[in-house]
Enzyme design. Sequence first.
Site, PDB file in Angstrom:
ATOM      1  N   ASP A 100      -6.726  34.299  -3.451  1.00  0.00           N
ATOM      2  CA  ASP A 100      -7.633  35.065  -4.297  1.00  0.00           C
ATOM      3  C   ASP A 100      -8.280  36.206  -3.533  1.00  0.00           C
ATOM      4  OD1 ASP A 100      -7.471  33.564  -6.831  1.00  0.00           O
ATOM      5  OD2 ASP A 100      -8.219  31.911  -5.611  1.00  0.00           O
ATOM      6  N   TYR A 171      -3.813  25.538   5.207  1.00  0.00           N
ATOM      7  CA  TYR A 171      -4.964  26.442   5.132  1.00  0.00           C
ATOM      8  C   TYR A 171      -5.916  26.193   6.297  1.00  0.00           C
ATOM      9  CZ  TYR A 171      -3.875  27.882   0.320  1.00  0.00           C
ATOM     10  OH  TYR A 171      -3.281  28.405  -0.802  1.00  0.00           O
TER      11      TYR A 171
END
Length: 435
Positions: A100, A171
């Site tokens: 995002d 991540y």
Amino acid sequence: MHLKTLSGIEESKVASEATATIRKKGREGKEFKFREHPTRFIALRFAYLGWNYNGLNVQQGPTPLPTVEGLVLKALATCKLIESETDLEACQFSRCGRTDKGVSALAQVISLRVRSRLTPEEQKDEANDDRELSYITMLNNLLPLDIRIYQVCLHPPDNFDARFSCVARHYKYFFVARNGNFDVDSMRTAAQMMVGTHDFRNFCKIDGSKQITNFNRHILHADITSVGHQVRAGGDDEVYVLDLKGTAFLWHQVRCIMGILLLVGQGLEKPDIVGKLLDVRQYACKPIYDMASDTPLVLYNCEFGDDVRWKGLKDFASSATGTAISSSRGVAYALWYDGLVKNELQFAMRSVIESAAEESRSDANASRTKVQTGDGLGRWLSEYVPVQQRPVMDSFEVLNERWLQRKTRAVEAGSTGTTDEEEAVRMSANRHSVH
């Protein structure tokens, strides 16, 4: 130093194969006929710094900032590697992991069909790889410096798909502990409760347009570790990282997880809050809380099977390879150098401001609670309300049904959507009927 876009020098590089193709068209006065050229299916691995972009995914409408994917697709179309930057189905386009706005990636992967210099028969023989178009160089010559393609897979396995062939997504979320203001051990205990398969509906943002009803996701690894250095020698700021690996993730899942872990680290919540939120019998709906800031998050790696063989610039034999490698290293150094210099200036500014602030004897926030959200600024609250005592959001069933109703109205009205004001009124009117 401004590194967001290509410098004038790099923009003037006209010796690349991309511009050579376009110039040839001009000399001959003929229209470039994409469909007369052979194509091949490939995968590209690339890195980007996300704070200048409106996320990875290209959007249908205008966005405040460009998207990473939009710029990559534009570069692909400019050098005639794809026929259209808007028709993704035509080039069999697939992305591995959505990021995002503000989020970076070090090993993002896309797969697609592109123009080739080789015939289909020649493409099958890896001995011909050095004769193929220099995809990495062609695209990097057209992309901003903070988006770099660094590997290509010219021979993906059959039925390869960047999204569905990925076996794990890794991540990392970086945060700074100052004067031991985070209980890292408690954060680690809480993080490790997530390992395994769990229902993460309370650790994500639900997107009604996806109509998701299964929120089970498998976490392979979760830990909090020190990066191993202080921000400055002799300073009191130490960098830590949440290291999280899973097979797949929900929208905003990592940032929601980090938002809860930051509350645990500050002593505002106990580690067992994670276990409670994972128990959907106890919490069928998500309590309202802030997810962590976007900038410290990076998609560190997208993992594939051993049959996906990547090649970088050093793996190709070409007279231009040495120059391309030197240029690539130069760009990486320039980005690092730019950040280092800015960090020094920001530290000097911090020192000046903190020195002046020490002279103040009154502190209006002395009786308030500061909640860290990963951006360094945080939020001041007059009173902290524990997560278990907060209001909860609507269930995913309600949110999914609400989206379907809105979509139905839009179709019936011959429109693609409604304004926020109209939707707020309609959502309020329909709240009871939806339940």
